[in-house]
Design an enzyme around this catalytic site. Structure first.
Site, short mmCIF file in Angstrom:
data_model
loop_
_atom_site.label_atom_id
_atom_site.label_comp_id
_atom_site.label_asym_id
_atom_site.label_seq_id
_atom_site.Cartn_x
_atom_site.Cartn_y
_atom_site.Cartn_z
N ARG A 236 -7.28 0.99 -6.63
CA ARG A 236 -6.71 1.19 -5.25
C ARG A 236 -6.96 -0.22 -4.70
O ARG A 236 -8.06 -0.74 -5.08
CB ARG A 236 -7.53 2.04 -4.43
CG ARG A 236 -7.19 3.51 -4.73
CD ARG A 236 -5.76 3.89 -4.65
NE ARG A 236 -5.54 5.34 -4.82
CZ ARG A 236 -4.71 5.67 -5.66
NH1 ARG A 236 -4.61 4.84 -6.82
NH2 ARG A 236 -4.50 6.98 -5.90
N GLU A 265 2.19 0.20 0.70
CA GLU A 265 2.90 0.44 -0.12
C GLU A 265 4.15 1.12 0.48
O GLU A 265 3.94 2.20 1.23
CB GLU A 265 2.37 1.33 -1.31
CG GLU A 265 1.32 0.59 -1.99
CD GLU A 265 0.58 1.66 -3.09
OE1 GLU A 265 1.17 2.55 -3.59
OE2 GLU A 265 -0.32 0.92 -3.79
N HIS A 284 3.05 0.54 -8.15
CA HIS A 284 2.15 1.64 -8.61
C HIS A 284 2.66 2.76 -9.60
O HIS A 284 2.91 3.80 -9.17
CB HIS A 284 1.86 2.23 -7.03
CG HIS A 284 0.59 3.19 -7.11
ND1 HIS A 284 -0.23 3.22 -5.87
CD2 HIS A 284 0.05 3.80 -7.78
CE1 HIS A 284 -1.15 3.85 -6.13
NE2 HIS A 284 -1.13 4.38 -7.50
#
Length: 317
Positions: A236, A265, A284
């Site tokens: 993260r 994001e 991601h």
């Protein structure tokens, strides 16, 4: 008939990767294939839905969102936990929160893919060849013989350690609670925090984001890294001081970074990371694999069916 929203199905596979017939007669399914632009749009789009299934942390459900959805009864996250869901708010509102199972360790492949791109420039050379540019201009570094520093040696970190050893890497590890004997059990040699950042050729992060890990990797840690070292983050973004990392990359204080996770994001199109030639970016992808999705979506169907039957499964709260 109840209404169910399936969120953030970017690849358009939610209805293909599961058999939805067990709930078809009682639930009207609506699939959202694009991210909501902000919290206000999330609230507006999800009015009237009793069931919402999120994909990991793509759409957060803080208290403000949960309290603004009076019809919500069942909230599902893929995976067994989700730090972007306010579980206390859900419990207070009588919203059942359920999770799903997972498959394997898909993030390991992304972590090593980023390492290989940074060190061997595979994608870069592929793009050059297809553009008709001159033959072979980069010189790569073998992973064999390099020191891999793993921050967080849990289930995922231990798997990374095993793959690193298979590449012939020297594997060291550190985390706040790690002891030398546990490091050995996880396939690594224990290092202090200072030793890890100073010695590693590649630092890779495998921690869960929590109050304790937020901002854990500081400017001082990055400052200890070798000038030719790389940082990999598939965990993260907030675990790392982003201002310090961006400055180190911009100043060429470290060789580069491979990043799969970001503070915002989707990553804004004007973000500085997109302009740096020593950064490899992926959107991601850590958990985004066919095998994982074929576990997530059937479990969502199972969660909904069990909730309808009054016997919810994989309950988080």
């Amino acid at each position: 008939m109840l209404r169910a929203a399936i969120l953030d199905d970017y690849q358009g596979v939610a209805l293909k990767f599961a058999d939805w017939s067990p709930v078809a007669g009682e639930v009207e399914i609506t699939v959202f294939d694009k991210p909501f632009k902000d919290q206000a749009e999330t609230i507006a789009q999800l009015q009237g839905f009793q069931i919402v299934a999120g994909m990991r942390e793509r759409t957060p459900f803080p208290r403000a969102v949960i309290e603004a959805l009076p019809d919500l009864k069942l909230l599902i996250t893929t995976g067994a936990r989700n730090n972007s869901f306010d579980l206390a708010a859900a419990a207070e509102r009588g919203v059942t929160v359920c999770g799903t199972g997972t498959f394997g360790n898909p993030t390991v492949g992304i972590a090593f893919g980023l390492m290989l791109e940074l060190t061997r420039h595979i994608g870069h050379e592929n793009a050059r060849m297809k553009a008709g540019e001159p033959w072979q201009v980069t010189i790569g570094r073998d992973l064999e013989g390099l020191t891999l520093g793993i921050v967080g040696l849990g289930k995922l970190g231990s798997r990374v350690a095993a793959v690193g050893k298979a590449f012939g890497m020297n594997v060291i590890a550190w985390s706040q609670n790690l002891k030398p004997d546990k490091a050995k059990e996880g396939g690594a040699t224990y290092a202090t925090r200072e030793e890890l950042f100073a010695q590693a050729d590649i630092v890779t992060i495998h921690l869960v984001l929590s109050d304790r890990s937020r901002g854990l990797i500081t400017a001082d840690d990055i400052g200890r890294m070798k000038k030719d070292a790389y940082l990999i983050n598939t965990a993260r973004a907030p675990i790392v001081d982003q201002t310090a990392l961006l400055k180190a990359l911009d100043d060429k204080r470290i060789a580069g970074a491979g990043l799969d996770v970001f503070e915002i994001e989707p990553l804004p199109v004007d973000h500085p990371y997109r302009k740096l030639d020593n950064v490899v970016l992926t959107p991601h992808l850590g958990y985004v694999s066919e095998q994982t999705y074929r576990k997530f979506y059937p479990d969502i169907v199972e969660d909904i069916r069990a909730f309808l039957d009054g016997k919810p499964v994989r309950v988080i709260t």
